[in-house]
Motif scaffolding. Structure first.
Motif, short mmCIF file in Angstrom:
data_model
loop_
_atom_site.label_atom_id
_atom_site.label_comp_id
_atom_site.label_asym_id
_atom_site.label_seq_id
_atom_site.Cartn_x
_atom_site.Cartn_y
_atom_site.Cartn_z
N LEU A 124 -7.90 4.40 2.91
CA LEU A 124 -7.05 5.59 2.78
C LEU A 124 -7.53 6.47 1.62
N THR A 125 -7.95 5.83 0.53
CA THR A 125 -8.52 6.58 -0.60
C THR A 125 -9.77 7.32 -0.15
N GLY A 126 -10.61 6.64 0.64
CA GLY A 126 -11.83 7.25 1.15
C GLY A 126 -11.58 8.45 2.04
N ALA B 193 -1.16 5.16 -4.86
CA ALA B 193 -0.68 4.43 -6.03
C ALA B 193 -1.51 3.16 -6.16
N PRO B 194 -1.60 2.60 -7.34
CA PRO B 194 -2.27 1.31 -7.47
C PRO B 194 -1.59 0.27 -6.57
N GLU C 114 5.78 3.47 1.03
CA GLU C 114 5.04 2.24 1.32
C GLU C 114 4.62 2.30 2.79
N VAL C 115 3.31 2.28 3.02
CA VAL C 115 2.82 2.42 4.39
C VAL C 115 2.40 1.09 4.99
N VAL D 271 0.88 -1.17 0.00
CA VAL D 271 0.00 0.00 0.00
C VAL D 271 0.92 1.22 0.00
N ILE D 272 0.80 2.04 -1.04
CA ILE D 272 1.71 3.17 -1.23
C ILE D 272 0.92 4.48 -1.32
N VAL D 273 1.31 5.43 -0.47
CA VAL D 273 0.71 6.76 -0.49
C VAL D 273 1.58 7.66 -1.35
#
Length: 98
Positions: A85-87, A93-94, A69-70, A26-28
């Motif tokens: 996180l998107t919400g 990132a994908p 990378e979280v 999971v990448i921010v």
């Protein structure tokens, strides 16, 4: 007299291959919208075991390097954290398979 037919039975063994459960990152991503505090708050709220100090380090990495990378782990969990996180408005990132 006993005789044998000469036939041999063949035992076939199954080849066992175990595949691990797929893992993902999971990448921010950096953006011009979210504040450091918002990123930190979201990471602490959504990513299990995320401490404030680590969240601040990651927020600075996002700002300085463009991404961080979280979380990395099972794909299903990665998808959930990515969606959450998107919400919250973070730029993501994908999902990447590990």
């Amino acid at each position: 007299m006993t005789g044998s037919s000469g036939a041999q039975s063949t035992l076939l063994e199954r080849s066992r291959t175990t595949q691990g459960y797929p893992e993902a990152r999971v990448i921010v991503l950096n953006d011009d919208v979210n504040t450091f505090q918002h990123v930190v708050d979201c990471l602490c709220k959504i990513i299990p075991g995320m401490g404030t100090e680590r969240a601040w380090d990651l927020a600075h990495q996002v700002d300085g390097q463009g991404s961080a990378e979280v979380w990395c782990g099972p794909l299903e969990q990665a998808e959930l954290y990515h969606q959450q996180l998107t919400g919250e408005g973070l730029t993501m990132a994908p999902i990447e398979r590990c």
